[in-house]
Write a protein that holds these residues in place. Structure first.
Motif, mmCIF file in Angstrom:
data_model
loop_
_atom_site.group_PDB
_atom_site.id
_atom_site.type_symbol
_atom_site.label_atom_id
_atom_site.label_comp_id
_atom_site.label_asym_id
_atom_site.label_seq_id
_atom_site.Cartn_x
_atom_site.Cartn_y
_atom_site.Cartn_z
ATOM 1 N N ALA A 353 0.523 -1.272 -0.099
ATOM 2 C CA ALA A 353 0.089 0.140 -0.074
ATOM 3 C C ALA A 353 0.611 1.608 0.258
ATOM 4 C CB ALA A 353 -0.969 -0.143 1.054
ATOM 5 N N PRO A 354 1.860 1.503 0.913
ATOM 6 C CA PRO A 354 2.301 2.405 1.169
ATOM 7 C C PRO A 354 3.962 2.812 -0.636
ATOM 8 C CG PRO A 354 3.350 1.184 3.158
ATOM 9 C CD PRO A 354 2.388 0.467 1.799
ATOM 10 N N LEU A 355 3.655 1.247 -1.609
ATOM 11 C CA LEU A 355 3.711 2.345 -2.455
ATOM 12 C C LEU A 355 3.284 2.187 -4.202
ATOM 13 C CD1 LEU A 355 5.348 -1.238 -2.636
ATOM 14 C CD2 LEU A 355 7.308 0.775 -1.695
ATOM 15 N N LEU A 356 2.531 2.838 -3.585
ATOM 16 C CA LEU A 356 1.369 3.915 -4.270
ATOM 17 C C LEU A 356 1.504 4.835 -4.991
ATOM 18 C CD1 LEU A 356 -1.382 2.923 -5.700
ATOM 19 C CD2 LEU A 356 -2.228 4.283 -4.386
ATOM 20 N N PRO A 357 2.480 5.158 -4.400
ATOM 21 C CA PRO A 357 3.647 6.149 -5.041
ATOM 22 C C PRO A 357 4.026 6.083 -6.495
ATOM 23 C CG PRO A 357 3.327 6.738 -2.767
ATOM 24 C CD PRO A 357 2.885 5.899 -3.784
ATOM 25 N N PHE A 358 5.040 5.421 -6.273
ATOM 26 C CA PHE A 358 5.963 4.510 -7.478
ATOM 27 C C PHE A 358 4.864 3.463 -8.006
ATOM 28 C CE2 PHE A 358 7.886 1.294 -8.177
ATOM 29 C CZ PHE A 358 8.960 1.748 -9.765
ATOM 30 N N THR A 359 3.228 2.884 -8.115
ATOM 31 C CA THR A 359 2.842 2.700 -9.028
ATOM 32 C C THR A 359 2.747 3.669 -9.735
ATOM 33 O OG1 THR A 359 2.538 0.662 -7.685
ATOM 34 C CG2 THR A 359 1.263 1.186 -9.627
ATOM 35 N N ALA A 360 1.858 4.695 -9.269
ATOM 36 C CA ALA A 360 1.465 6.093 -9.845
ATOM 37 C C ALA A 360 2.548 6.688 -10.720
ATOM 38 C CB ALA A 360 0.819 7.120 -8.894
ATOM 39 N N ALA A 361 3.296 6.866 -10.377
ATOM 40 C CA ALA A 361 4.563 7.394 -11.058
ATOM 41 C C ALA A 361 4.602 6.713 -12.373
ATOM 42 C CB ALA A 361 6.079 7.699 -10.622
ATOM 43 N N LEU A 362 5.099 4.954 -12.211
ATOM 44 C CA LEU A 362 4.754 4.136 -13.404
ATOM 45 C C LEU A 362 3.838 4.920 -14.512
ATOM 46 C CD1 LEU A 362 6.013 1.169 -12.074
ATOM 47 C CD2 LEU A 362 7.105 2.524 -13.295
ATOM 48 N N TYR A 363 2.229 4.794 -14.056
ATOM 49 C CA TYR A 363 1.244 5.031 -14.340
ATOM 50 C C TYR A 363 1.250 6.548 -15.179
ATOM 51 C CZ TYR A 363 -1.590 1.007 -13.342
ATOM 52 O OH TYR A 363 -2.322 -0.105 -13.384
ATOM 53 N N LEU A 364 2.346 7.651 -14.390
ATOM 54 C CA LEU A 364 2.319 8.549 -14.935
ATOM 55 C C LEU A 364 3.225 8.391 -16.425
ATOM 56 C CD1 LEU A 364 2.830 11.991 -13.225
ATOM 57 C CD2 LEU A 364 4.363 11.490 -15.618
ATOM 58 N N LEU A 365 4.279 8.235 -16.396
ATOM 59 C CA LEU A 365 5.288 7.683 -17.363
ATOM 60 C C LEU A 365 4.182 7.087 -19.063
ATOM 61 C CD1 LEU A 365 8.271 6.838 -15.412
ATOM 62 C CD2 LEU A 365 8.103 9.371 -16.442
ATOM 63 N N MET A 366 3.393 5.719 -18.524
ATOM 64 C CA MET A 366 2.615 4.971 -19.498
ATOM 65 C C MET A 366 1.916 6.198 -19.771
ATOM 66 S SD MET A 366 1.583 1.327 -17.216
ATOM 67 C CE MET A 366 2.783 1.066 -16.192
ATOM 68 N N THR A 367 0.975 6.512 -18.958
ATOM 69 C CA THR A 367 -0.135 7.631 -19.943
ATOM 70 C C THR A 367 1.356 8.581 -20.514
ATOM 71 O OG1 THR A 367 -1.027 8.272 -18.172
ATOM 72 C CG2 THR A 367 -1.358 9.464 -19.631
ATOM 73 N N VAL A 368 2.138 9.435 -20.562
ATOM 74 C CA VAL A 368 3.078 10.119 -21.874
ATOM 75 C C VAL A 368 3.734 9.790 -22.626
ATOM 76 C CG1 VAL A 368 5.348 11.481 -21.932
ATOM 77 C CG2 VAL A 368 3.645 11.814 -19.807
ATOM 78 N N ASP A 369 3.727 8.250 -22.553
ATOM 79 C CA ASP A 369 4.825 7.173 -23.622
ATOM 80 C C ASP A 369 3.468 7.346 -24.718
ATOM 81 O OD1 ASP A 369 6.371 5.472 -24.851
ATOM 82 O OD2 ASP A 369 4.785 4.117 -24.423
ATOM 83 N N SER A 370 2.092 6.977 -23.910
ATOM 84 C CA SER A 370 0.661 6.992 -25.181
ATOM 85 C C SER A 370 1.378 8.023 -26.160
ATOM 86 C CB SER A 370 -0.084 6.494 -23.921
ATOM 87 O OG SER A 370 -1.715 6.280 -25.137
ATOM 88 N N ALA A 371 0.616 9.609 -25.455
ATOM 89 C CA ALA A 371 0.519 10.582 -26.205
ATOM 90 C C ALA A 371 1.719 10.312 -27.240
ATOM 91 C CB ALA A 371 0.676 11.923 -25.221
ATOM 92 N N VAL A 372 3.082 10.215 -26.286
ATOM 93 C CA VAL A 372 4.343 10.673 -27.918
ATOM 94 C C VAL A 372 3.494 9.405 -28.456
ATOM 95 C CG1 VAL A 372 6.636 9.887 -27.828
ATOM 96 C CG2 VAL A 372 6.148 11.132 -25.850
ATOM 97 N N GLN A 373 3.649 8.143 -28.390
ATOM 98 C CA GLN A 373 3.048 7.085 -29.444
ATOM 99 C C GLN A 373 2.742 7.220 -30.369
ATOM 100 O OE1 GLN A 373 5.401 4.359 -29.674
ATOM 101 N NE2 GLN A 373 6.618 5.023 -28.206
ATOM 102 N N HIS A 374 1.765 8.269 -30.198
ATOM 103 C CA HIS A 374 0.274 8.992 -30.768
ATOM 104 C C HIS A 374 0.712 9.521 -31.855
ATOM 105 C CE1 HIS A 374 -3.449 10.142 -32.010
ATOM 106 N NE2 HIS A 374 -2.905 11.355 -31.957
ATOM 107 N N ARG A 375 1.330 10.819 -31.359
ATOM 108 C CA ARG A 375 2.024 12.322 -31.309
ATOM 109 C C ARG A 375 3.815 11.948 -32.744
ATOM 110 N NH1 ARG A 375 -0.736 16.489 -31.973
ATOM 111 N NH2 ARG A 375 -1.899 16.241 -29.771
#
Length: 397
Positions: A353-375
């Protein structure tokens, strides 16, 4: 003076994060609770006819663990399974027929729609073909389920009873995803947690609200409601098809319900971070409607809500700012507490449970990567297909 101003600004950022978490805790439909399961139900006086539609593309690896569970449904009424082989190259259709011969059970029809025309995502084209095949049986309900979903023997029975008792036009259960590898333990429960935060299940089931979502792996849909909402034609270009489906049904006046499953499970493995990364990034930017502004807002929001608390706690303690450290620590504590029910649902150790910020950081990077791939012109990709954004596709009327 400058140092004091910086500390003061960081205090307010930490307080803002804490305020955000208090709002999420109390005002976002109690998204963190995991007790939204199939509603109270009773057996109908007459069991309606049901057709099960399974779109499948290169699913030979998971079919032996999923298809037999569909064929073995203990359903008192008439039910039939239609598996649509969506251009597979791994013998999916042939294996499905072999499994039906080996296990018996509900009747199985295997057919193929050919390549989807422009303006259709492959899965929805396969669903359309399956619904067309099912229409000849004039079923009252359609069960749309993915090829990697294993159902308990009474799954269909319970879904139909819930829809009939509650008067629902759509009943959807979010299948329990596989959690076995280290990365699955870290990422998968958070995926469902974030989804529930975005689409609080309690609000979805209320009449008169605009909130709508479904989990595409298990959707029981009243045929009349599907026809009224022009499903799947009305959503033919949707990449996130389950949410689009629920919105169309609700916009057409339908009553929908979404909750967590007890005995509906995904058997698809995501053993490596790369596998999970592709699962999220293929559609994350589509979720943001391909908007750079929404992307920037999402990144800022994720940072404020998930990344600021641990940073504020550590930085506040190091800089001698008790207010910063306390605000950050309290926000992290609330975050951790809201994640505990989801970890329990997935039977995972609570130290995650306390590791959720780390997981959220991964999701943030995945979201940015999704936009990069689209562009880069790659768009949303799935099973070897890349889909253009909807406005780039000609409308067929």
């Amino acid at each position: 003076m400058g140092q004091t101003a910086r500390v003061s600004a960081f205090v307010w950022i930490a307080v803002g994060s804490l305020a955000a978490w208090l709002w999420l805790l109390l005002c976002q439909g109690f998204f963190w609770r995991t007790d939204v399961r199939l509603p109270a139900r009773r057996e109908p006086a007459r069991w309606p006819d049901v057709c099960v539609v399974v779109p499948a593309r290169d699913e030979a690896a998971v079919l032996p663990d999923s298809l037999p569970s569909l064929l073995a449904q203990d359903y008192p009424g008439r039910a039939e399974v239609f598996l649509v082989d969506d251009g597979s190259t791994d013998g999916t259709g042939r294996l499905a027929r072999e499994l039906a011969e080996r296990y018996g059970g509900l009747p199985l029809t295997v057919d193929s729609p050919g390549e989807p025309p422009a303006g259709w995502t492959g899965k929805l084209w396969a669903v359309r073909h399956g619904i067309a095949l099912a229409r000849a049986r004039e079923p009252e309900y359609l069960l749309l389920t993915d090829a990697d979903i294993a159902h308990a023997p009474d799954s269909l029975r319970e879904l139909v009873a819930a829809a009939d008792t509650g008067g629902f036009d759509l009943v959807s259960q979010m299948a329990r995803l596989r959690v076995a590898s280290m990365w699955e333990r870290l990422v998968v429960p958070a995926f469902v947690y974030f989804f529930a935060q975005l689409y609080p299940f309690r609000r979805i089931g209320r009449k008169g609200t605009r909130m709508a979502a479904a989990a595409g792996g298990c959707v029981l849909l009243r045929t009349e409601a599907a026809e009224r909402a022009r499903i799947p034609d009305a959503i033919r270009h949707a990449v996130i098809d389950d949410v689009a489906l629920a919105r169309a049904v609700k916009a057409g006046g339908g009553h929908i319900w979404l909750g967590l499953a007890d005995r509906v499970d995904s058997v698809r493995p995501y053993p490596l971070l790369h596998d999970l990364w592709r699962m999220v990034s293929r559609s994350a930017y589509a979720q943001l409607r391909h908007s750079p502004l929404l992307l920037a807002g999402t990144v800022a929001g994720l940072a404020l809500v998930y990344l600021v608390p641990p940073v504020a706690l550590v930085a506040g303690a190091a800089a001698g700012s008790p207010a910063t450290a306390v605000a950050g620590g309290l926000a992290w504590l609330v975050m951790t507490g809201t994640y505990v029910p989801m970890l329990r649902y997935y039977r995972q150790p609570l130290w995650l449970a306390p590791l959720l910020p780390f997981t959220a950081a991964l999701y943030l990077l995945m979201t940015v990567d999704s936009a990069v791939q689209h562009r880069r012109g790659r768009g949303a990709a799935w099973k070897g297909r890349t889909y253009a954004r909807p406005e780039a596709v000609p409308d067929e009327g």
